[in-house]
Design an enzyme around this catalytic site. Structure first.
Site, mmCIF file in Angstrom:
data_model
loop_
_atom_site.group_PDB
_atom_site.id
_atom_site.type_symbol
_atom_site.label_atom_id
_atom_site.label_comp_id
_atom_site.label_asym_id
_atom_site.label_seq_id
_atom_site.Cartn_x
_atom_site.Cartn_y
_atom_site.Cartn_z
ATOM 1 N N TRP A 1 0.870 -1.170 0.000
ATOM 2 C CA TRP A 1 0.000 0.000 0.000
ATOM 3 C C TRP A 1 0.907 1.221 0.000
ATOM 4 O O TRP A 1 1.800 1.317 0.852
ATOM 5 C CB TRP A 1 -0.930 0.032 1.220
ATOM 6 C CG TRP A 1 -1.556 1.398 1.344
ATOM 7 C CD1 TRP A 1 -2.512 1.926 0.523
ATOM 8 C CD2 TRP A 1 -1.197 2.436 2.267
ATOM 9 N NE1 TRP A 1 -2.776 3.229 0.885
ATOM 10 C CE2 TRP A 1 -1.987 3.574 1.949
ATOM 11 C CE3 TRP A 1 -0.287 2.515 3.327
ATOM 12 C CZ2 TRP A 1 -1.888 4.772 2.659
ATOM 13 C CZ3 TRP A 1 -0.200 3.714 4.037
ATOM 14 C CH2 TRP A 1 -1.001 4.820 3.705
ATOM 15 N N GLU B 1 -3.108 -2.758 -2.521
ATOM 16 C CA GLU B 1 -4.239 -2.178 -1.775
ATOM 17 C C GLU B 1 -4.538 -0.748 -2.216
ATOM 18 O O GLU B 1 -3.702 0.140 -2.070
ATOM 19 C CB GLU B 1 -3.908 -2.188 -0.268
ATOM 20 C CG GLU B 1 -4.992 -1.576 0.603
ATOM 21 C CD GLU B 1 -4.595 -1.510 2.078
ATOM 22 O OE1 GLU B 1 -3.413 -1.786 2.397
ATOM 23 O OE2 GLU B 1 -5.458 -1.169 2.901
ATOM 24 N N ASP C 1 -9.571 -3.300 1.780
ATOM 25 C CA ASP C 1 -9.604 -2.717 3.119
ATOM 26 C C ASP C 1 -11.006 -2.139 3.275
ATOM 27 O O ASP C 1 -11.425 -1.275 2.496
ATOM 28 C CB ASP C 1 -8.532 -1.626 3.249
ATOM 29 C CG ASP C 1 -8.480 -1.042 4.656
ATOM 30 O OD1 ASP C 1 -9.547 -0.650 5.164
ATOM 31 O OD2 ASP C 1 -7.386 -0.943 5.232
ATOM 32 N N HIS D 1 -11.808 1.584 2.943
ATOM 33 C CA HIS D 1 -11.266 2.322 1.800
ATOM 34 C C HIS D 1 -12.243 2.587 0.669
ATOM 35 O O HIS D 1 -11.846 2.714 -0.484
ATOM 36 C CB HIS D 1 -10.046 1.582 1.251
ATOM 37 C CG HIS D 1 -8.856 1.731 2.125
ATOM 38 N ND1 HIS D 1 -7.596 1.340 1.767
ATOM 39 C CD2 HIS D 1 -8.733 2.269 3.366
ATOM 40 C CE1 HIS D 1 -6.752 1.593 2.742
ATOM 41 N NE2 HIS D 1 -7.412 2.155 3.722
ATOM 42 N N HIS E 1 -8.314 -6.397 4.558
ATOM 43 C CA HIS E 1 -7.951 -5.595 5.718
ATOM 44 C C HIS E 1 -9.271 -5.261 6.396
ATOM 45 O O HIS E 1 -9.944 -4.316 6.003
ATOM 46 C CB HIS E 1 -7.227 -4.309 5.308
ATOM 47 C CG HIS E 1 -5.753 -4.482 5.165
ATOM 48 N ND1 HIS E 1 -4.900 -3.429 4.950
ATOM 49 C CD2 HIS E 1 -4.979 -5.582 5.248
ATOM 50 C CE1 HIS E 1 -3.665 -3.891 4.871
ATOM 51 N NE2 HIS E 1 -3.685 -5.187 5.045
ATOM 52 N N ASP F 1 -6.938 -4.663 10.020
ATOM 53 C CA ASP F 1 -6.206 -3.393 9.906
ATOM 54 C C ASP F 1 -6.952 -2.275 10.612
ATOM 55 O O ASP F 1 -7.823 -1.642 10.037
ATOM 56 C CB ASP F 1 -5.988 -3.038 8.423
ATOM 57 C CG ASP F 1 -5.196 -1.732 8.271
ATOM 58 O OD1 ASP F 1 -4.633 -1.266 9.275
ATOM 59 O OD2 ASP F 1 -5.162 -1.190 7.152
HETATM 60 C C1 RNT Z 1 -3.808 2.750 4.913
HETATM 61 C C2 RNT Z 1 -3.903 1.286 4.610
HETATM 62 C C3 RNT Z 1 -2.751 0.463 5.089
HETATM 63 C C4 RNT Z 1 -2.316 0.802 6.484
HETATM 64 C C5 RNT Z 1 -1.329 -0.159 7.084
HETATM 65 C C6 RNT Z 1 -0.665 0.389 8.287
HETATM 66 O O1 RNT Z 1 -4.926 3.431 4.560
HETATM 67 O O2 RNT Z 1 -5.080 0.767 5.086
HETATM 68 O O3 RNT Z 1 -3.087 -0.880 4.973
HETATM 69 O O4 RNT Z 1 -3.398 0.897 7.353
HETATM 70 O O5 RNT Z 1 -0.463 -0.556 6.119
HETATM 71 ZN ZN ZN Z 2 -5.323 -1.355 5.010
#
Ligand code: RNT
Ligand code: ZN
Length: 411
Positions: free
Chosen positions: A180, A219, A252, A255, A279, A319
């Protein structure tokens, strides 16, 4: 065994659901616990601020300050979570022995002690490159038009793949490595195409070398703090890249746009990509990374995975990083919540509901979906905890309080 379990077993059996099978599946369900809840994403590299569009808020006392404390906290959390789970490390959590090791110098040797720790503690490792919280981060890393900076991050990410590969080899199980990067613009920009072309080229170079013992995940996200207007690595960008290159997209759950369903992406993406990484997080109004709970979006995500028959095509990372509450508690609550969502999905009488749906009998579909909500899945989860030898229900609070008093509050 609790008194409630045999009753629950019988009630599920009436729908043709075998709770013993679900318990076995839950035993085989491994979360990848994120190391960064223990210290609000600080890492062991420097005392610098957290940058890159992410933010941990709160000042709860007792966060882990070094590798020993972090390991101790993770083991404490793991002892209160049923089942066996992986640990997801970021590059900034290397064992640098007090030396300054820049991001373009990191190598497998800096993770040797983690590999040994993983073996000793029956914990498989996953990995993440780290583009944030570094003087060369700025707003752009892998998409930076400055060749020197871009090459620096390409070198970093290549080295991270070497580390992930070494971990995977040592543990005899592929290490799942997530990329990411925060790259984006705070304000208006007319160079979107160029930034994305640069990111694509960087990824092509990073992934050029085939690896045997690790898997690559990418990601995307909507926006980062301070980078609100444009994100180079958007969901569409990485979806297209993953589909074209056989890579694993990371979903995630924080996101996406607030009314967009991450769960709905599972069946769409899995028709085009081999696997998914998750995530699991909880966005509150924005990508705030609150502790995962058993809320509707999380539940829906696990339903979709199970209904798609994709249990073994998904890697289950967590996450979130809440600095405002007891951090061990945060691990335990979020991990157990994800397991409960998985269990409820495993206990759904899906085949029966499918049949009604295909017969066009919507009222029966809705009836079973509604009734399933009130089925005694909690008794099955309690049984799982009991069989795993961890506290049942809120009994884990006593141990968290003891550890806080004797360990974390003394830091
Ligand atoms: C950030 C992403 C990423 C981080 C971690 C710490 O928006 O979600 O995955 O949260 O890598
Ligand atoms: Zn993440």
């Amino acid at each position: 065994m609790s008194k409630a379990y045999p009753i629950a077993k019988e009630r599920y059996a009436a729908y043709g659901i075998d709770t013993e099978k679900a318990l076995q599946q839950l035993q085989d369900f491994h979360l990848s616990m994120h190391c960064w809840q223990a210290d609000d994403v600080a890492g062991f590299e420097s005392a610098g601020d957290l940058t890159g569009g992410i933010q941990a808020t709160g000042n709860y006392p007792g966060k882990a300050r070094n590798i020993e404390e972090l390991r101790s906290d993770i083991l404490k959390a793991k002892s209160l979570i049923p089942g066996t789970h992986r640990l997801n490390l970021h590059e900034i959590y290397g064992d640098f022995q007090g030396k300054k090791v820049d991001r373009d110098e990191v190598a497998p040797e800096h993770f040797q002690s983690w590999i040994e720790w993983g073996k000793e503690n029956n914990t498989l490792l996953d990995f993440n490159s780290t583009s944030f919280s570094h003087p060369k981060s700025g707003n752009l890393s892998l998409a930076n038009p400055d060749k020197g900076i871009r090459d620096f991050w390409i070198e970093h990410t290549r080295r991270c793949r070497d580390i992930a590969d070494a971990m995977g080899k040592a543990q005899g199980d592929p290490c799942i490595m997530n990329v990411w990067v925060h790259d984006g613009c705070k304000d208006q920009s007319v160079n979107h195409y160029m930034y994305r072309e640069l990111l694509k080229d960087s990824l092509d170079r990073i992934f050029a070398e085939p690896k045997k013992d690790m898997k690559d995940c990418i990601e995307g996200k909507v926006f980062g703090i301070g980078l609100e207007s444009f994100t180079v690595g958007s969901h569409d960008f990485y979806t297209a890249y993953a589909a074209a290159n056989g890579k694993i997209p990371t979903i995630d759950t924080g996101h996406y746009h607030p009314t967009e369903s991450p769960a709905d992406k599972v069946s769409a993406l899995l028709n085009f990509v081999p696997e998914l990484m998750l995530h699991v997080s909880r966005p509150v109004r924005w990508d705030s990374d609150h502790v995962t709970l058993m809320d509707d979006p999380t539940q829906e995500l696990f339903f979709e995975i199970v209904r798609a028959g994709a249990l073994n095509r998904v890697h289950y990372g967590l996450d979130y990083f809440d600095g405002a509450i007891n951090r061990i508690g945060a691990y335990v609550i979020g991990s157990r919540a994800a397991q409960k969502c998985m269990l409820r999905a495993l206990l759904e009488p899906t085949e029966l509901i499918r049949k009604y749906e295909l017969e066009g009998n919507t009222y029966k579909v809705l009836t079973l979906l509604e009734e399933a909500k009130a089925m005694p899945w909690g008794a099955v989860y309690d049984e799982f905890c009991e069989r795993c030898g961890v506290p049942v229900g809120d009994a884990y609070m006593a141990e968290i309080d003891r550890y806080e008093k004797e360990v974390t509050l003394k830091r």
